[in-house]
Enzyme design. Structure first.
Site, PDB file in Angstrom:
ATOM      1  N   LEU A 274      13.100  52.080  88.088  1.00  0.00           N
ATOM      2  CA  LEU A 274      13.143  53.420  88.692  1.00  0.00           C
ATOM      3  C   LEU A 274      13.610  54.418  87.630  1.00  0.00           C
ATOM      4  O   LEU A 274      14.262  55.406  87.937  1.00  0.00           O
ATOM      5  CB  LEU A 274      14.097  53.435  89.891  1.00  0.00           C
ATOM      6  CG  LEU A 274      13.643  52.643  91.117  1.00  0.00           C
ATOM      7  CD1 LEU A 274      14.704  52.670  92.209  1.00  0.00           C
ATOM      8  CD2 LEU A 274      12.315  53.202  91.672  1.00  0.00           C
ATOM      9  N   SER A 277      10.170  58.501  83.057  1.00  0.00           N
ATOM     10  CA  SER A 277       9.611  58.532  81.699  1.00  0.00           C
ATOM     11  C   SER A 277       8.433  59.493  81.694  1.00  0.00           C
ATOM     12  O   SER A 277       8.094  60.074  82.723  1.00  0.00           O
ATOM     13  CB  SER A 277       9.125  57.128  81.316  1.00  0.00           C
ATOM     14  OG  SER A 277       8.082  56.723  82.191  1.00  0.00           O
ATOM     15  N   CYS A 284       0.240  46.019  77.990  1.00  0.00           N
ATOM     16  CA  CYS A 284      -0.021  45.247  79.210  1.00  0.00           C
ATOM     17  C   CYS A 284      -0.394  46.104  80.424  1.00  0.00           C
ATOM     18  O   CYS A 284      -1.460  45.900  81.016  1.00  0.00           O
ATOM     19  CB  CYS A 284       1.183  44.371  79.539  1.00  0.00           C
ATOM     20  SG  CYS A 284       1.375  43.011  78.377  1.00  0.00           S
ATOM     21  N   ARG A 351       0.500  49.881  70.720  1.00  0.00           N
ATOM     22  CA  ARG A 351      -0.807  49.869  71.376  1.00  0.00           C
ATOM     23  C   ARG A 351      -0.742  50.688  72.669  1.00  0.00           C
ATOM     24  O   ARG A 351       0.186  50.546  73.434  1.00  0.00           O
ATOM     25  CB  ARG A 351      -1.225  48.428  71.698  1.00  0.00           C
ATOM     26  CG  ARG A 351      -1.490  47.586  70.474  1.00  0.00           C
ATOM     27  CD  ARG A 351      -1.808  46.145  70.827  1.00  0.00           C
ATOM     28  NE  ARG A 351      -0.637  45.375  71.191  1.00  0.00           N
ATOM     29  CZ  ARG A 351      -0.662  44.065  71.476  1.00  0.00           C
ATOM     30  NH1 ARG A 351      -1.793  43.407  71.436  1.00  0.00           N
ATOM     31  NH2 ARG A 351       0.445  43.431  71.794  1.00  0.00           N
TER      32      ARG A 351
HETATM   33  P1  NAD Z   1      -1.415  39.831  70.301  1.00  0.00           P
HETATM   34  O1  NAD Z   1      -2.597  40.672  70.040  1.00  0.00           O
HETATM   35  O2  NAD Z   1      -0.073  40.275  69.831  1.00  0.00           O
HETATM   36  O3  NAD Z   1      -1.638  38.366  69.709  1.00  0.00           O
HETATM   37  C1  NAD Z   1      -2.799  37.636  69.888  1.00  0.00           C
HETATM   38  C2  NAD Z   1      -2.996  36.723  68.682  1.00  0.00           C
HETATM   39  O4  NAD Z   1      -4.091  35.839  68.921  1.00  0.00           O
HETATM   40  C3  NAD Z   1      -3.326  37.471  67.396  1.00  0.00           C
HETATM   41  O5  NAD Z   1      -2.372  37.158  66.395  1.00  0.00           O
HETATM   42  C4  NAD Z   1      -4.727  36.974  67.019  1.00  0.00           C
HETATM   43  O6  NAD Z   1      -4.942  36.885  65.630  1.00  0.00           O
HETATM   44  C5  NAD Z   1      -4.747  35.618  67.675  1.00  0.00           C
HETATM   45  N1  NAD Z   1      -6.081  35.067  67.899  1.00  0.00           N
HETATM   46  C6  NAD Z   1      -7.198  35.704  68.354  1.00  0.00           C
HETATM   47  N2  NAD Z   1      -8.232  34.843  68.418  1.00  0.00           N
HETATM   48  C7  NAD Z   1      -7.774  33.632  68.000  1.00  0.00           C
HETATM   49  C8  NAD Z   1      -8.366  32.357  67.854  1.00  0.00           C
HETATM   50  N3  NAD Z   1      -9.641  32.142  68.144  1.00  0.00           N
HETATM   51  N4  NAD Z   1      -7.595  31.341  67.397  1.00  0.00           N
HETATM   52  C9  NAD Z   1      -6.289  31.535  67.072  1.00  0.00           C
HETATM   53  N5  NAD Z   1      -5.686  32.734  67.206  1.00  0.00           N
HETATM   54  C10 NAD Z   1      -6.416  33.771  67.657  1.00  0.00           C
HETATM   55  O7  NAD Z   1      -1.385  39.596  71.875  1.00  0.00           O
HETATM   56  P2  NAD Z   1      -0.108  39.451  72.836  1.00  0.00           P
HETATM   57  O8  NAD Z   1       0.496  40.787  73.083  1.00  0.00           O
HETATM   58  O9  NAD Z   1       0.731  38.341  72.337  1.00  0.00           O
HETATM   59  O10 NAD Z   1      -0.821  39.019  74.198  1.00  0.00           O
HETATM   60  C11 NAD Z   1      -1.438  37.741  74.325  1.00  0.00           C
HETATM   61  C12 NAD Z   1      -1.782  37.533  75.784  1.00  0.00           C
HETATM   62  O11 NAD Z   1      -0.577  37.458  76.557  1.00  0.00           O
HETATM   63  C13 NAD Z   1      -2.602  38.655  76.424  1.00  0.00           C
HETATM   64  O12 NAD Z   1      -3.469  38.105  77.375  1.00  0.00           O
HETATM   65  C14 NAD Z   1      -1.541  39.506  77.110  1.00  0.00           C
HETATM   66  O13 NAD Z   1      -2.047  40.231  78.209  1.00  0.00           O
HETATM   67  C15 NAD Z   1      -0.570  38.458  77.586  1.00  0.00           C
HETATM   68  N6  NAD Z   1       0.810  38.943  77.741  1.00  0.00           N
HETATM   69  C16 NAD Z   1       1.351  39.797  76.822  1.00  0.00           C
HETATM   70  C17 NAD Z   1       2.674  40.212  76.953  1.00  0.00           C
HETATM   71  C18 NAD Z   1       3.292  41.166  75.969  1.00  0.00           C
HETATM   72  O14 NAD Z   1       4.388  41.650  76.229  1.00  0.00           O
HETATM   73  N7  NAD Z   1       2.658  41.468  74.846  1.00  0.00           N
HETATM   74  C19 NAD Z   1       3.451  39.752  78.029  1.00  0.00           C
HETATM   75  C20 NAD Z   1       2.865  38.855  78.935  1.00  0.00           C
HETATM   76  C21 NAD Z   1       1.544  38.457  78.786  1.00  0.00           C
HETATM   77  C1  UDX Z   2       5.444  44.281  81.135  1.00  0.00           C
HETATM   78  C2  UDX Z   2       6.079  43.472  82.274  1.00  0.00           C
HETATM   79  O1  UDX Z   2       7.349  44.044  82.600  1.00  0.00           O
HETATM   80  C3  UDX Z   2       6.246  42.020  81.849  1.00  0.00           C
HETATM   81  O2  UDX Z   2       6.763  41.261  82.931  1.00  0.00           O
HETATM   82  C4  UDX Z   2       4.885  41.483  81.433  1.00  0.00           C
HETATM   83  O3  UDX Z   2       5.015  40.167  80.966  1.00  0.00           O
HETATM   84  C5  UDX Z   2       4.246  42.340  80.357  1.00  0.00           C
HETATM   85  O4  UDX Z   2       4.187  43.706  80.800  1.00  0.00           O
HETATM   86  P1  UDX Z   2       6.288  45.252  78.817  1.00  0.00           P
HETATM   87  O5  UDX Z   2       4.880  45.686  78.607  1.00  0.00           O
HETATM   88  O6  UDX Z   2       7.035  44.609  77.698  1.00  0.00           O
HETATM   89  O7  UDX Z   2       6.350  44.228  80.043  1.00  0.00           O
HETATM   90  O8  UDX Z   2       7.109  46.546  79.246  1.00  0.00           O
HETATM   91  P2  UDX Z   2       7.975  47.019  80.489  1.00  0.00           P
HETATM   92  O9  UDX Z   2       9.402  46.823  80.200  1.00  0.00           O
HETATM   93  O10 UDX Z   2       7.476  46.478  81.762  1.00  0.00           O
HETATM   94  O11 UDX Z   2       7.661  48.577  80.456  1.00  0.00           O
HETATM   95  C6  UDX Z   2       6.326  49.058  80.566  1.00  0.00           C
HETATM   96  C7  UDX Z   2       6.323  50.555  80.457  1.00  0.00           C
HETATM   97  O12 UDX Z   2       6.966  51.147  81.579  1.00  0.00           O
HETATM   98  C8  UDX Z   2       7.082  51.095  79.229  1.00  0.00           C
HETATM   99  O13 UDX Z   2       6.406  52.215  78.732  1.00  0.00           O
HETATM  100  C9  UDX Z   2       8.426  51.471  79.798  1.00  0.00           C
HETATM  101  O14 UDX Z   2       9.099  52.434  79.037  1.00  0.00           O
HETATM  102  C10 UDX Z   2       8.001  52.021  81.156  1.00  0.00           C
HETATM  103  N1  UDX Z   2       9.086  51.999  82.155  1.00  0.00           N
HETATM  104  C11 UDX Z   2       9.684  50.819  82.496  1.00  0.00           C
HETATM  105  C12 UDX Z   2       9.452  53.186  82.780  1.00  0.00           C
HETATM  106  O15 UDX Z   2       8.886  54.237  82.497  1.00  0.00           O
HETATM  107  N2  UDX Z   2      10.423  53.148  83.730  1.00  0.00           N
HETATM  108  C13 UDX Z   2      11.067  51.993  84.082  1.00  0.00           C
HETATM  109  O16 UDX Z   2      11.947  52.059  84.951  1.00  0.00           O
HETATM  110  C14 UDX Z   2      10.684  50.788  83.451  1.00  0.00           C
END
Ligand code: NAD
Ligand code: UDX
Length: 468
Positions: A274, A277, A284, A351
């Protein structure tokens, strides 16, 4: 157990490190040579607090990094943690999942039963599709030689280690008995918190033995895939909602900090997410809400609440631009300083950020923009190479001849910077704090015309009980 984690990004590098810390022999595989070289030297390829101390203690012992898929052949569990970015229509682009599945398939030996655990966020039905890809590429028999389970990841950037070692819940989507028992064995260390006393010396948070353990939740594969999208979309709705209330506070004269704190006292609502921002953002929420909407529209079940939340979130980005425009009597020729390019603090992830939308609009309206971020400037520049903005290594320099400075990301270092010096170098010392993060009276003493968001009625916002 022998574990492989494919993808060395925000999820894969943290997940692999955590599994190695839980005494699993873990190999992280990525196609990106540079990331693998960094990992092999004990350096984290992303900025995530705590990784810089934990990773070097594991690399070369229980944690290994390579570009080769050879370790797949004798793995018990293979995590897929590659990116699933958006297609132009909002649906998830599964090309990296496909490439990964084909590579795994080519390297599966069939000598042992293997569980492939999907950690990437993927549309409903993807685990089933990956099963078919693996069968084609390997010639092996699904559910007899291998199984694919859904294991969505809920970590937050900036708190990733805390979230993987102390998750609220572990969700497993599978009906395969061996798949289920293997995953339970793999996560036993997290459920028992065995060896956590030693581990926690690497963390910046204190280890609370009394904290409730993770809930281990088993369901079918499609439900597990959907839990991930439904959770992220729900949180996105919550943020859009409080941001709309903030706009209403500005129009009617309330204090959103008090409104949020008062709402959060209801245990059905809760105090987290809550925090006002300029709109939620990041790698994500935008892509996951887009995929969920796209999927729901395809089956004629459009999620109207999520659609409205996405539109409302963009409205919040725009509202910040309009608030500046009104305050400065137009933006053409104005100098604006921006503090914070990442979507939240404690990450270098730039991103799909609020900053890229807001800066883009300011430039369109003819403003000049100077920016600072302690970790995100490299990625922001890489992703926005044509943005004509000035990158400042010192945050104070964003105030050079500025007509306004806007704080977009609440990095703790911004509490400590020399605000008085900044106010003195600005053309007009207007400070817009979109996170209600700074102390209003201190900022006014430093010489600023200070405004927060949604706190129109009070000169000095109180500090509400906010989520982490
Ligand atoms: P990222 O872009 O940081 O990392 C992905 C990695 O996969 C890269 O380093 C890339 O080079 C590698 N890759 C791509 N193709 C490949 C292949 N064929 N073999 C081996 N490596 C390969 O992505 P991320 O942020 O870590 O997210 C990964 C997944 O997890 C996504 O589906 C995302 O939605 C999910 N997710 C992300 C977060 C987060 O906070 N970033 C949280 C929960 C879930
Ligand atoms: C989110 C989910 O929280 C996490 O469970 C999932 O695995 C990946 O996506 P993240 O992307 O790391 O995590 O960021 P999060 O902390 O959820 O914040 C997302 C966005 O919402 C940010 O821009 C943050 O600043 C904003 N935010 C978050 C607000 O504006 N207000 C809040 O109260 C909380």
């Amino acid at each position: 157990m022998r574990v492989v984690c494919i993808g060395a990004g925000y999820v894969g590098s943290v997940t692999g490190t955590a599994l190695a810390a839980n005494h699993h022999h873990t190999t992280i595989i990525d196609v990106n040579q540079e990331k693998i070289e960094r990992l092999s030297r004990g350096e984290c390829p992303i900025y995530e607090p705590g990784m810089e101390t934990l990773l070097p203690t594991l690399i070369g012992k229980s944690l290994f990094a390579t570009t080769s898929y050879d370790a797949v052949a004798d793995a018990d569990v293979i995590f897929i943690a590659v990116g699933t970015p958006s297609n132009p229509d909002g649906s998830a682009d599964l090309r990296y999942i496909k490439q990964t599945a084909e590579q795994i398939g080519k390297h599966l030996s069939g000598e042992r039963f293997t569980v492939i655990a999907m950690k990437s966020t993927v549309p409903v039905g993807t685990c089933q599709w990956v099963t078919a890809l693996l069968a084609d590429a390997s010639g092996l028999t699904p559910e007899s030689d291998f199984t694919v389970v859904s294991n969505p990841e809920f970590l937050r950037e900036g708190f990733a280690l805390e979230d993987v070692f102390f998750p609220d819940r572990i969700v497993i989507g599978s009906v395969h008995p061996q798949g289920l028992s293997t995953m339970r064995r793999l996560y036993q260390g997290v459920l028992d918190r065995s060896g956590y006393e030693d581990l926690c010396q690497h963390f910046s948070f204190s280890y609370d033995l009394a904290a409730p353990p993770a809930v281990y939740f088993e369901t079918d594969t499609k439900s597990a895939e959907l839990i991930k999208y439904a959770s992220n979309a729900f949180l996105a709705v919550k943020i859009s909602y409080i941001n709309e209330i903030a706009r209403l506070c500005e129009a009617l004269g309330g204090n959103v900090l008090d409104v949020a704190a008062g709402m959060g006292l209801d245990s059905r609502i809760g105090p987290k997410f809550l925090q006002v921002s300029s709109g939620g953002s990041g790698s994500c929420f935008p892509k996951d809400t887009a995929e969920l909407l796209s999927a729901s529209e395809k089956v004629d079940s459009e999620l109207m609440v999520v659609k409205a939340a996405v539109a409302s979130n963009e409205r919040m980005h725009q509202y910040v631009v309009e608030k500046l425009e009104r305050r400065l009597n137009g933006l053409k020729g104005k100098n604006i300083g921006i503090l914070g390019l990442t979507f939240k603090p404690d990450t270098d992830d730039a991103r799909r950020t609020q900053a890229s939308y807001i800066i883009g609009k300011l430039l369109e309206e003819g403003a000049q923009v100077r920016v600072h971020d302690p970790q995100g400037m490299g990625m922001f520049r890489e992703l926005n190479p044509d943005m004509p903005i000035t990158y400042c290594t010192d945050p104070v320099q964003t105030g050079q001849d500025a007509d306004a400075v806007v704080l977009l990301t609440h990095w703790s270092m911004y509490q400590e910077m020399d605000w008085q010096q900044m106010a003195g170098m600005m053309r007009q010392p207007y400070l817009l704090d979109t996170r209600n993060f700074l102390d209003a009276s201190r900022m006014r003493t430093c010489g600023f015309d200070y405004q927060g968001l949604g706190v129109a009625a009070k000169a000095s916002p109180s500090l509400g009980v906010m989520g982490k």
